[in-house]
Design a protein around this motif. Sequence first.
Motif, short mmCIF file in Angstrom:
data_model
loop_
_atom_site.label_atom_id
_atom_site.label_comp_id
_atom_site.label_asym_id
_atom_site.label_seq_id
_atom_site.Cartn_x
_atom_site.Cartn_y
_atom_site.Cartn_z
N GLU A 44 26.42 -19.53 -24.23
CA GLU A 44 27.44 -20.32 -23.18
C GLU A 44 26.49 -20.64 -21.98
N ASN A 45 25.84 -20.12 -21.49
CA ASN A 45 24.99 -20.45 -20.43
C ASN A 45 23.50 -19.94 -20.35
N LYS A 48 20.53 -22.67 -20.66
CA LYS A 48 20.55 -23.77 -19.74
C LYS A 48 19.60 -23.67 -18.76
N HIS A 81 21.53 -24.44 -26.70
CA HIS A 81 22.31 -25.29 -25.97
C HIS A 81 21.93 -25.10 -24.25
N TRP A 85 20.31 -31.89 -19.46
CA TRP A 85 22.00 -32.13 -19.01
C TRP A 85 21.67 -32.37 -17.42
N GLN A 88 24.15 -27.85 -14.08
CA GLN A 88 23.41 -26.63 -14.27
C GLN A 88 21.99 -26.82 -14.31
N ASN A 129 22.97 -33.65 -23.45
CA ASN A 129 24.19 -33.42 -23.63
C ASN A 129 25.11 -34.19 -22.68
N GLU A 130 26.08 -34.73 -22.91
CA GLU A 130 27.07 -35.43 -21.87
C GLU A 130 26.36 -36.68 -21.28
N ASN A 171 25.19 -34.39 -28.00
CA ASN A 171 26.50 -33.49 -27.63
C ASN A 171 27.19 -34.17 -26.58
N GLN A 205 32.17 -31.83 -28.69
CA GLN A 205 32.52 -30.63 -27.92
C GLN A 205 33.89 -30.08 -28.51
N HIS A 207 36.83 -29.90 -26.43
CA HIS A 207 37.66 -29.34 -25.39
C HIS A 207 38.91 -29.94 -25.27
N GLU A 236 32.32 -27.12 -29.16
CA GLU A 236 32.71 -26.09 -28.10
C GLU A 236 34.22 -26.17 -28.30
N TRP A 276 34.66 -22.13 -28.23
CA TRP A 276 33.85 -21.92 -26.91
C TRP A 276 34.25 -20.63 -26.20
N TRP A 284 36.18 -20.11 -19.94
CA TRP A 284 35.94 -21.04 -18.66
C TRP A 284 36.88 -21.82 -18.25
C1 XIL Z 1 30.50 -24.12 -19.22
C2 XIL Z 1 30.57 -22.77 -19.27
O1 XIL Z 1 31.55 -22.34 -20.11
C3 XIL Z 1 30.90 -22.03 -17.87
O2 XIL Z 1 30.81 -20.49 -18.05
C4 XIL Z 1 29.99 -22.59 -17.06
O3 XIL Z 1 30.27 -22.11 -15.71
C5 XIL Z 1 30.08 -24.15 -16.91
O4 XIL Z 1 29.52 -24.62 -18.31
N1 XIL Z 1 30.49 -28.57 -21.71
C6 XIL Z 1 29.30 -27.88 -22.12
C7 XIL Z 1 28.96 -26.48 -21.74
O5 XIL Z 1 28.50 -28.47 -22.78
O6 XIL Z 1 27.94 -26.20 -21.47
C8 XIL Z 1 30.24 -26.27 -20.67
O7 XIL Z 1 30.06 -24.66 -20.46
C9 XIL Z 1 31.64 -26.74 -20.76
C10 XIL Z 1 31.65 -28.07 -20.83
#
Ligand code: XIL
Length: 315
Positions: A44-45, A48, A81, A85, A88, A129-130, A171, A205, A207, A236, A276, A284
């Motif tokens: 998840e982190n 990074k 992952h 980006w 982070q 990413n993004e 992504n 992703q 979300h 995700e 995720w 998160w």
């Molecule tokens: C999020 C994590 O879930 C959190 O713990 C962190 O504080 C912030 O990042 N898109 C992404 C992920 O590609 O890396 C992100 O993850 C959520 C949105």
Amino acid sequence: DQPLRAHAEARGKFIGTALSTSPLANETAYRNIAATEFNQITPENAMKWDATEPNQNQFNWSGADAIVNFATQNNQQIHGHTLVWHSQTPAWVQNLGADAMRTAMRNHIAQVAGRYASNPTLVSWDVVNEVFDDNGNMRNSFWYQRLGDTYIADAFRAAKAADPDARLCINDYNVEGINAKSTAMYNLVRSLRAQNVPVDCVGFQGHLSTQYGFPSQVQQNVQRFADLGVQVRFTEIDIRMLTPRTAAKDTQQATYYRDIVNACLAVTQCAGITIWGFTDKYSWVPETFPSEGAALIYDENYAQKPSYTAVHNAL
Ligand code: XIL
């Protein structure tokens, strides 16, 4: 009954979860479900930039290695992952001038992707990413401001050099359905591939929120990318709701999970689905989206929710 991973394997897909290092180290219930139910893991982190290279050329592998070792022990694949980006990423990177920033990016990719290149557990990377805004324009990140869009092709070439066998993904979020952003991503992937840039995977992703509705034409959207010759995957997935939970909201959420699984099953080139996280205890969502939560398939006490059953039954 059989765990999710057994059903996914029978379908030739992966079912994955993001993992967080602290509960992985400290909670037996978390470890047991992660090991038993999933055959794919995304850190998840822990991979990074702020975690792996907090200071220039000082690398910290503790979290990344812990997750790779866990996955190896449990016969799971790792999706790395993420290499490049806007978020982070330490201030020291953001403050570099153009030439130094490009050099730092190439070095970071060489070191991080290179570390796991010969490790059979790590099979794929989110290289960038993004990179888009929701309107389909390039995101005006520090990468873009300093380097223009050339950093994207450059990052893929560096990742290919560091790990020639890894599948290399782009992504993003809000690209699950057909819209301005997913069309911009489609045009970018097509153009990169026409220039022989080694992008061979697109990550959606996912979300999602029951408040905003299920995206339109998800299967058709994912299929148009697959028709470019790339692998596709949901990377995700979480489906948040206005808290508190109710039975009706749980049921609606379960249909969203079901429909994502079905979209992946309907597209041959869809490799699988990563959720995720799995327990609402460590999502998160509540700290990121005010008043929303309960986005995952297990509750805070590790009880399976209707969404678990929906994923299970769809697979
Ligand atoms: C999020 C994590 O879930 C959190 O713990 C962190 O504080 C912030 O990042 N898109 C992404 C992920 O590609 O890396 C992100 O993850 C959520 C949105």
